[in-house]
Scaffold this motif. Structure first.
Motif, PDB file in Angstrom:
ATOM      1  N   ILE A 193       0.869  -1.176   0.000  1.00  0.00           N
ATOM      2  CA  ILE A 193       0.000   0.000   0.000  1.00  0.00           C
ATOM      3  C   ILE A 193       0.905   1.225   0.000  1.00  0.00           C
ATOM      4  CG2 ILE A 193      -1.771   1.289   1.232  1.00  0.00           C
ATOM      5  CD1 ILE A 193      -2.681  -1.322   2.496  1.00  0.00           C
ATOM      6  N   GLU A 194       0.667   2.106  -0.947  1.00  0.00           N
ATOM      7  CA  GLU A 194       1.494   3.304  -1.064  1.00  0.00           C
ATOM      8  C   GLU A 194       0.588   4.526  -1.115  1.00  0.00           C
ATOM      9  OE1 GLU A 194       4.702   5.319  -4.183  1.00  0.00           O
ATOM     10  OE2 GLU A 194       4.122   3.214  -4.380  1.00  0.00           O
ATOM     11  N   VAL A 195       0.876   5.491  -0.270  1.00  0.00           N
ATOM     12  CA  VAL A 195       0.151   6.753  -0.275  1.00  0.00           C
ATOM     13  C   VAL A 195       1.170   7.839  -0.561  1.00  0.00           C
ATOM     14  CG1 VAL A 195      -1.382   8.282   0.994  1.00  0.00           C
ATOM     15  CG2 VAL A 195      -1.435   5.826   1.457  1.00  0.00           C
ATOM     16  N   ALA A 196       1.038   8.487  -1.718  1.00  0.00           N
ATOM     17  CA  ALA A 196       2.081   9.411  -2.152  1.00  0.00           C
ATOM     18  C   ALA A 196       1.474  10.608  -2.863  1.00  0.00           C
ATOM     19  CB  ALA A 196       3.052   8.695  -3.084  1.00  0.00           C
ATOM     20  N   PRO A 197       2.133  11.776  -2.771  1.00  0.00           N
ATOM     21  CA  PRO A 197       1.667  12.932  -3.535  1.00  0.00           C
ATOM     22  C   PRO A 197       1.868  12.711  -5.022  1.00  0.00           C
ATOM     23  CG  PRO A 197       3.746  13.435  -2.455  1.00  0.00           C
ATOM     24  CD  PRO A 197       3.305  12.099  -1.934  1.00  0.00           C
ATOM     25  N   LEU A 198       1.097  13.424  -5.822  1.00  0.00           N
ATOM     26  CA  LEU A 198       1.103  13.229  -7.264  1.00  0.00           C
ATOM     27  C   LEU A 198       2.492  13.467  -7.869  1.00  0.00           C
ATOM     28  CD1 LEU A 198      -0.489  12.727  -9.865  1.00  0.00           C
ATOM     29  CD2 LEU A 198      -1.106  15.149  -9.873  1.00  0.00           C
ATOM     30  N   ALA A 199       3.257  14.379  -7.282  1.00  0.00           N
ATOM     31  CA  ALA A 199       4.564  14.724  -7.841  1.00  0.00           C
ATOM     32  C   ALA A 199       5.506  13.527  -7.886  1.00  0.00           C
ATOM     33  CB  ALA A 199       5.191  15.851  -7.026  1.00  0.00           C
ATOM     34  N   PHE A 200       5.256  12.503  -7.048  1.00  0.00           N
ATOM     35  CA  PHE A 200       6.149  11.346  -6.992  1.00  0.00           C
ATOM     36  C   PHE A 200       5.852  10.308  -8.066  1.00  0.00           C
ATOM     37  CE2 PHE A 200       7.176  11.695  -2.148  1.00  0.00           C
ATOM     38  CZ  PHE A 200       7.678  12.976  -2.382  1.00  0.00           C
ATOM     39  N   MET A 201       4.854  10.569  -8.922  1.00  0.00           N
ATOM     40  CA  MET A 201       4.439   9.579  -9.916  1.00  0.00           C
ATOM     41  C   MET A 201       5.245   9.647 -11.209  1.00  0.00           C
ATOM     42  SD  MET A 201       2.102   7.730  -8.627  1.00  0.00           S
ATOM     43  CE  MET A 201       1.153   7.747  -7.114  1.00  0.00           C
ATOM     44  N   ARG A 202       5.936  10.724 -11.445  1.00  0.00           N
ATOM     45  CA  ARG A 202       6.617  10.904 -12.724  1.00  0.00           C
ATOM     46  C   ARG A 202       7.672   9.816 -12.941  1.00  0.00           C
ATOM     47  NH1 ARG A 202       6.623  14.799 -16.279  1.00  0.00           N
ATOM     48  NH2 ARG A 202       5.484  16.218 -14.876  1.00  0.00           N
ATOM     49  N   GLY A 203       7.688   9.278 -14.166  1.00  0.00           N
ATOM     50  CA  GLY A 203       8.693   8.295 -14.534  1.00  0.00           C
ATOM     51  C   GLY A 203       8.369   6.869 -14.157  1.00  0.00           C
ATOM     52  N   ARG A 204       7.223   6.628 -13.501  1.00  0.00           N
ATOM     53  CA  ARG A 204       6.880   5.287 -13.060  1.00  0.00           C
ATOM     54  C   ARG A 204       5.900   4.628 -14.026  1.00  0.00           C
ATOM     55  NH1 ARG A 204       5.033   5.545  -6.898  1.00  0.00           N
ATOM     56  NH2 ARG A 204       5.212   3.282  -7.195  1.00  0.00           N
ATOM     57  N   THR A 205       5.903   3.287 -14.034  1.00  0.00           N
ATOM     58  CA  THR A 205       4.879   2.503 -14.729  1.00  0.00           C
ATOM     59  C   THR A 205       4.204   1.628 -13.684  1.00  0.00           C
ATOM     60  OG1 THR A 205       6.144   2.451 -16.786  1.00  0.00           O
ATOM     61  CG2 THR A 205       4.410   0.804 -16.516  1.00  0.00           C
ATOM     62  N   LEU A 206       2.904   1.813 -13.506  1.00  0.00           N
ATOM     63  CA  LEU A 206       2.170   1.159 -12.420  1.00  0.00           C
ATOM     64  C   LEU A 206       1.423  -0.054 -12.973  1.00  0.00           C
ATOM     65  CD1 LEU A 206       0.818   4.449 -10.829  1.00  0.00           C
ATOM     66  CD2 LEU A 206       2.911   3.206 -10.245  1.00  0.00           C
ATOM     67  N   SER A 207       2.020  -1.228 -12.812  1.00  0.00           N
ATOM     68  CA  SER A 207       1.443  -2.469 -13.322  1.00  0.00           C
ATOM     69  C   SER A 207       0.845  -3.293 -12.191  1.00  0.00           C
ATOM     70  CB  SER A 207       2.519  -3.289 -14.039  1.00  0.00           C
ATOM     71  OG  SER A 207       3.090  -2.559 -15.103  1.00  0.00           O
ATOM     72  N   ASN A 208      -0.188  -4.093 -12.511  1.00  0.00           N
ATOM     73  CA  ASN A 208      -0.859  -4.978 -11.539  1.00  0.00           C
ATOM     74  C   ASN A 208      -1.212  -4.219 -10.261  1.00  0.00           C
ATOM     75  OD1 ASN A 208      -0.534  -7.306 -13.218  1.00  0.00           O
ATOM     76  ND2 ASN A 208       1.615  -7.387 -12.583  1.00  0.00           N
ATOM     77  N   ALA A 209      -1.770  -3.038 -10.445  1.00  0.00           N
ATOM     78  CA  ALA A 209      -2.087  -2.181  -9.297  1.00  0.00           C
ATOM     79  C   ALA A 209      -3.437  -1.521  -9.521  1.00  0.00           C
ATOM     80  CB  ALA A 209      -0.999  -1.121  -9.110  1.00  0.00           C
ATOM     81  N   VAL A 210      -4.049  -1.100  -8.442  1.00  0.00           N
ATOM     82  CA  VAL A 210      -5.211  -0.225  -8.521  1.00  0.00           C
ATOM     83  C   VAL A 210      -4.752   1.128  -7.997  1.00  0.00           C
ATOM     84  CG1 VAL A 210      -6.057  -1.107  -6.295  1.00  0.00           C
ATOM     85  CG2 VAL A 210      -7.584   0.179  -7.783  1.00  0.00           C
TER      86      VAL A 210
END
Length: 354
Positions: free
Chosen positions: A217-234
């Motif tokens: 479980i990850e709770v993160a601000p939107l700014a931390f999403m850059r450069g990631r690929t979120l697979s097998n996740a909701v």
């Protein structure tokens, strides 16, 4: 006038169904304008045909919930009445239940079961089953974020998702909070607290803590999403009305294999600097009609908090509409004035030429 008598077999459930001092029946009477008279395990409904039919459907649905081991509260009674009023508009379920019986969409986790309380909530839950990218927009108190977190937690518990990622843009709502003390987690936690609250309500605290520690479980601000690929996740983005165009594009393009995205927000509560375009509004226009994308629009009629909240939302919406109409009238008057002045100049010019 219609006269309907309902009898319920399990006397142990009657107290919970009718409510303490028959308060649930009193709520039904108040909402539908009928008489609901309890006697033993029977209730007699008197009133208009449509209202009595709605009351019967609502009581039968609530009784069924009690038979399944769920508790019911005043909010559930109100929700059952809303669903009964819109039973014909419900999306079809692949079920063998009789058509006369209400089929509430629901989300179940080990800790609790959340049942739709309005037709829009019903459509929202069903949309999360069908689409990979779901937008839920509308005013506060309609359950957009809570249902999304509940659905995400259910997918995680069933093993349909390996990770749960909750995010929000770190935008202050009209206040300047300054430099917050502590490490990065301490600084961003205040912005993400509503997501934590919903998560702890849906899952046991120890499981949430283990998930946060392990990264499941990850709770993160939107700014931390850059450069990631979120697979097998909701992946859930809350308060999306406060994203910029580039932030929204960046977030939506993180979607990987086997993942599902849920984006929630209220376009009427944008806290971005003046003149900056909301990424949510733009995305709703650009992605309309694209296969795999669903948009569910909530209104003040879907508010499931205190009844006063619905009236507050309605008052603000009415004020916004009146302000918009007044602005349009001013622009129209200015246009008329400009055209009249232009015509005067043309006439004056023509006279001078002659």
């Amino acid at each position: 006038m219609t006269h309907i008598v309902l009898a319920f077999e399990d006397n142990r459930l009657i107290g919970d169904l009718f409510g303490q001092f028959d308060q649930n029946l009193a709520l039904i009477e108040q909402k539908l304008g009928i008489d609901a008279i309890a006697r033993g395990n029977q209730v007699t409904l008197k009133g208009s045909h449509s209202a009595c039919t709605q009351a019967r459907n609502a009581l039968e649905a609530l009784y069924q919930r009690l038979q399944q081991g769920h508790e019911i509260h005043a909010g559930d009674v109100d929700g059952a009445l809303r669903m009964a009023a819109a039973a014909d508009a419900q999306l079809p379920l692949p079920t063998l239940e009789p058509r006369s019986r209400l089929a509430f969409a629901q989300v179940s986790t080990r800790r609790k079961t959340i049942v739709a309380r309005t037709p829009t909530q019903d459509a929202y839950i069903r949309s999360m089953d069908r689409a990979d990218l779901i937008f839920g927009t509308g005013p506060a108190g309609t359950g957009k974020t809570f249902l999304a977190v509940a659905y995400a937690a259910a997918l995680l518990e069933r093993g349909d998702a390996a990770r749960l990622i909750l995010s929000r843009p770190a935008v202050e709502a009209g206040e300047r909070l300054g430099f917050l003390p502590g490490d990065m987690k301490d600084k961003v936690d205040p912005y993400l607290r509503p997501l934590y609250d919903a998560l702890y309500e849906m899952m046991p605290p120890e499981k949430v803590d283990r998930g946060l520690t392990s990264g499941m479980i990850e709770v993160a601000p939107l700014a931390f999403m850059r450069g990631r690929t979120l697979s097998n996740a909701v992946v859930l983005l809350d308060e999306a009305q406060n994203t910029t165009t580039m932030q929204m594009k960046m977030f939506l393009t993180r979607l990987g294999e086997g993942s599902k995205m849920i984006v929630t927000g209220d376009p009427s509560q944008i806290d971005l600097p003046m003149g900056q375009k909301s990424g949510l509004r733009e995305a709703l226009g650009l992605l309309q009609g694209i296969e795999g994308v669903a948009h569910v629009q909530f209104t003040e009629a879907d508010v499931v908090r205190h009844e006063l909240v619905a009236r507050i939302v309605t008052a603000y919406d009415n004020a916004s509409r009146e302000e918009l109409q007044a602005r349009e009238r001013r622009h129209e008057m200015m246009d008329r004035y400009s055209r009249a002045r232009q015509e005067e100049r043309v006439d004056a010019g023509g006279a001078e030429v002659e």
